[in-house]
Design an enzyme around this catalytic site. Structure first.
Site, short mmCIF file in Angstrom:
data_model
loop_
_atom_site.label_atom_id
_atom_site.label_comp_id
_atom_site.label_asym_id
_atom_site.label_seq_id
_atom_site.Cartn_x
_atom_site.Cartn_y
_atom_site.Cartn_z
N ARG A 38 1.15 -2.99 -0.72
CA ARG A 38 0.20 -3.19 0.38
C ARG A 38 0.27 -4.58 1.01
NH1 ARG A 38 -4.46 0.55 0.92
NH2 ARG A 38 -3.82 2.34 -0.27
N ARG A 42 -4.33 -5.16 5.49
CA ARG A 42 -5.54 -5.83 5.97
C ARG A 42 -5.71 -7.28 5.55
NH1 ARG A 42 -9.65 -1.57 3.81
NH2 ARG A 42 -7.92 -1.46 2.33
N ARG A 51 -4.27 -3.65 14.55
CA ARG A 51 -5.10 -2.48 14.23
C ARG A 51 -6.39 -2.42 15.07
NH1 ARG A 51 -5.48 0.50 9.85
NH2 ARG A 51 -7.04 1.47 11.15
N ASP A 87 1.95 5.73 5.26
CA ASP A 87 0.94 6.13 4.29
C ASP A 87 1.37 7.42 3.60
OD1 ASP A 87 -2.00 5.37 3.44
OD2 ASP A 87 -1.89 7.56 3.53
O1 CP3 Z 1 2.66 -0.87 -0.57
C1 CP3 Z 1 2.41 -0.07 0.34
O2 CP3 Z 1 2.05 -0.41 1.47
C2 CP3 Z 1 2.68 1.37 -0.02
C3 CP3 Z 1 2.24 2.39 0.84
C4 CP3 Z 1 0.86 2.97 0.65
C5 CP3 Z 1 -0.18 2.81 1.57
N1 CP3 Z 1 -1.23 3.54 1.16
C6 CP3 Z 1 -0.09 1.99 2.79
C7 CP3 Z 1 -1.31 1.70 3.53
C8 CP3 Z 1 0.39 3.80 -0.35
C9 CP3 Z 1 1.10 4.24 -1.60
C10 CP3 Z 1 -0.93 4.17 -0.02
C11 CP3 Z 1 -1.75 5.04 -0.87
C12 CP3 Z 1 -3.00 5.53 -0.35
N2 CP3 Z 1 -3.37 5.66 0.94
C13 CP3 Z 1 -4.05 5.98 -1.18
C14 CP3 Z 1 -4.01 6.11 -2.67
C15 CP3 Z 1 -4.68 5.06 -3.42
C16 CP3 Z 1 -3.92 3.77 -3.60
O3 CP3 Z 1 -4.50 2.75 -3.27
O4 CP3 Z 1 -2.79 3.79 -4.09
C17 CP3 Z 1 -5.12 6.29 -0.32
C18 CP3 Z 1 -6.49 6.73 -0.70
C19 CP3 Z 1 -4.66 6.11 1.02
C20 CP3 Z 1 -5.41 6.40 2.25
C21 CP3 Z 1 -5.64 5.27 3.17
N3 CP3 Z 1 -4.66 4.40 3.57
C22 CP3 Z 1 -6.83 4.93 3.85
C23 CP3 Z 1 -8.14 5.64 3.73
C24 CP3 Z 1 -6.56 3.81 4.66
C25 CP3 Z 1 -7.52 3.04 5.56
C26 CP3 Z 1 -7.60 3.61 6.92
C27 CP3 Z 1 -7.71 2.60 7.99
O5 CP3 Z 1 -8.15 3.00 9.08
O6 CP3 Z 1 -7.35 1.43 7.80
C28 CP3 Z 1 -5.20 3.52 4.47
C29 CP3 Z 1 -4.50 2.43 5.14
C30 CP3 Z 1 -3.24 1.90 4.58
N4 CP3 Z 1 -2.34 2.53 3.81
C31 CP3 Z 1 -2.75 0.60 4.85
C32 CP3 Z 1 -1.55 0.47 4.17
C33 CP3 Z 1 -0.66 -0.72 4.12
C34 CP3 Z 1 -3.39 -0.41 5.77
C35 CP3 Z 1 -4.66 -0.97 5.41
C36 CP3 Z 1 -4.76 -1.61 4.04
O7 CP3 Z 1 -4.38 -2.78 3.90
O8 CP3 Z 1 -5.23 -0.92 3.13
#
Ligand code: CP3
Length: 370
Positions: A38, A42, A51, A87
Site C-alpha cells: 500500500r 493515502r 483522488r 485493487d
Molecule cells: O500494496 C498494494 O497496494 C496491494 C494492492 C491492494 C490494495 N488493496 C490497493 C489499494 C490490496 C491487496 C488491497 C486489498 C484490499 N482492498 C482489501 C483487503 C484487506 C487488506 O487490507 O489487505 C480491501 C478490504 C480492499 C478494498 C478497498 N481498497 C477499499 C474499501 C478502499 C478505499 C476506497 C477509497 O475510495 O479509497 C481501497 C483502496 C485501495 N486499495 C488503495 C490501495 C493502494 C488506496 C487507498 C489506500 O491507501 O488504502
C-alpha cells in the site's frame, strides 16, 4: 513453458538482476531491497490530490492515473519496487460483476454469491474469456509504468480466491467471514466451484500484468488468517495454486547460448495474521513468503527450515513512534532477516493512511545502509 517476449523488462536486462528480483531468487544483493504494501495510497499528499477528483475504481481503470499513482512512491521514497496501483476487486469489476469500493466500509457486492445457483450463474456469465477481453486498461497502465521505471521492477498482484470469496459470499466486509466459512463446510462442492471461478479470473488478471511488464507478483490472501490449517490446506490452497498457474507457465531464458537457463517469474505470497499457516502458505509453491508482524522472521525461518526467502515484517504501529524507537525496530527486523536465505524489507501489513511519508523514506535509507 511460454516465454516472455524479448522486450519484457525481465528479459531485456532492465530488471532481471534488480535487487528485489535477486532477493526473491534467494540471493543477497549489496543492500536489502525494500518496498511497502500500500505504498501507493493515502499516506501520500500527491495521491490524495489525484483522488480528490477521481473515484477509487475510476483511478484504477484510467491508465495514466493508475501509472502516475504507481510511480509516486518510487519517486518519493526510492523504494526498490513499484506495486501496481489497483485493487483486489478490479478483475470482478472488469468482468462485469456489480461491485464498488466504499471508503470507510470496504468492497460492496450488489448481488452476493451464496448458493449453488448463484455460483452457476456467475460462472456462466462472467467468464475468464470475457475478463481477458476487458483487461486493456490494466495492460496499458502496467506498460506505461514499466516503461517509465527502467530498472525498478513493477510488482503485479491479485487477491487470493479465499479473500475475494469472503466478500462475494457476504456481499461486503465481515468480521470472521462466517458465512463464507459456513458455505465451505455446508456445501463443499459449491465452495470449490466458487473458488475455482475466482481463481481463473484472478489468474487471467495476474498473467496480464506480467505480460504487460510486471517483473514479480504477489498473491494477497488478506483474510486467510481466519482459517484453520486443515481448512486452508484442503479447501483453499488448491484454488490459490490454480490462480498462480498461468504465471508459473511463463518463463524467460537467462544467459546466452549453452549457459541459458529457463527462469520463472518470482512469486510472493502474503496473508495477514497467518502465523499458524506459514507452512501451508509456503506449500502453495511460491518463491518468497510475506510474514506479518505477529510472527518474528527468525521464528518463521526456523519453522520453514531456512528454505525460502522472507519478506516483512515491520510492525505498522512503529511508524508513529519516536525515530529512535522505530530505528531500533527496523534494525531488529533487518538483523532477523539475515537468518533467512534472503530478505525483502516490508511492513507486516499495508501502510496506514495516517503515516508520515518521511518516515517511510527514512526506512528506505536504513535498508540501503544510510
Ligand atoms: O500494496 C498494494 O497496494 C496491494 C494492492 C491492494 C490494495 N488493496 C490497493 C489499494 C490490496 C491487496 C488491497 C486489498 C484490499 N482492498 C482489501 C483487503 C484487506 C487488506 O487490507 O489487505 C480491501 C478490504 C480492499 C478494498 C478497498 N481498497 C477499499 C474499501 C478502499 C478505499 C476506497 C477509497 O475510495 O479509497 C481501497 C483502496 C485501495 N486499495 C488503495 C490501495 C493502494 C488506496 C487507498 C489506500 O491507501 O488504502
Amino acid at each position: 513453458m511460454n516465454f516472455l517476449p524479448a522486450s519484457h523488462p525481465l528479459v531485456d536486462g532492465r530488471t532481471g538482476d534488480a535487487p528485489l528480483i535477486r532477493a526473491l531468487r534467494g540471493d543477497r544483493p549489496e543492500s536489502t531491497p525494500v518496498w511497502f504494501m500500500r505504498q501507493a495510497g493515502r499516506s501520500l499528499p500527491e495521491y490524495r490530490a489525484i483522488r480528490a477528483d477521481h473515484r477509487m475504481l475510476d483511478a484504477c481503470l484510467t491508465p495514466d492515473l493508475a501509472s502516475e499513482i504507481t510511480l509516486q512512491p518510487v519517486r518519493r521514497h526510492g523504494v526498490d519496487a513499484a506495486v501496481f496501483f489497483s485493487d483486489i476487486v478490479v478483475p470482478m469489476k472488469l468482468v462485469g460483476v456489480d461491485v464498488d469500493l466504499v471508503a470507510g466500509r470496504g468492497p460492496v457486492f450488489a448481488n452476493p454469491v451464496r448458493t449453488a445457483a448463484d455460483v452457476a450463474r456467475v460462472r456462466e456469465e462472467f467468464t475468464p474469456e470475457r475478463l481477458h477481453a476487458a483487461l486493456d486498461p490494466v495492460r496499458d497502465a502496467v506498460r506505461l509504468t514499466a516503461d517509465a521505471l527502467g530498472g525498478t521492477p513493477v510488482i503485479g498482484f491479485t487477491g487470493a480466491p479465499f479473500t475475494l470469496a469472503a466478500y462475494l459470499v457476504e456481499g461486503g466486509p465481515s468480521r470472521d467471514h462466517l458465512r463464507a466459512r459456513t458455505l465451505m463446510h455446508s456445501d463443499p462442492e459449491t465452495w470449490a466451484a466458487l473458488l475455482d471461478w475466482v481463481a481463473d479470473l484472478c489468474g487471467v488478471f495476474l498473467k496480464a500484468q506480467v505480460e504487460a511488464g510486471a517483473s514479480a507478483v504477489q498473491l494477497f490472501d488478506s483474510w486467510a488468517g481466519s482459517l484453520s490449517p486443515v481448512d486452508y490446506r484442503e479447501r483453499v490452497a488448491p484454488a490459490s495454486r490454480r490462480t498462480l498457474e498461468p504465471v508459473r507457465e511463463l518463463g524467460f531464458a537467462a544467459g546466452e547460448g549453452y549457459a541459458a537457463r529457463p527462469r520463472a517469474v518470482p512469486i510472493i505470497h502474503f496473508a495477514v495474521g497467518s502465523g499458524h499457516l506459514l507452512e501451508e502458505l509456503a506449500d502453495v509453491g511460491v518463491d518468497a513468503l510475506g510474514v506479518d508482524w505477529r510472527t518474528s522472521l527468525e521464528e518463521a525461518n526456523r519453522r520453514l527450515g531456512g528454505g525460502i526467502p522472507l519478506q516483512g515484517n515491520i510492525d505498522p504501529a512503529f511508524l508513529g513512534a519516536a525515530p529512535e524507537v522505530l530505528e531500533a525496530h527496523v534494525a531488529d527486523v533487518l538483523r532477523q532477516g539475515r537468518s533467512a536465505p534472503a530478505h525483502v524489507l516490508n511492513l507486516g501489513h499495508g501502510v496506514p493512511p495516517e503515516t508520515d511519508p518521511d518516515v517511510l523514506t527514512r526506512i528506505v535509507a536504513l535498508a540501503h545502509g544510510a
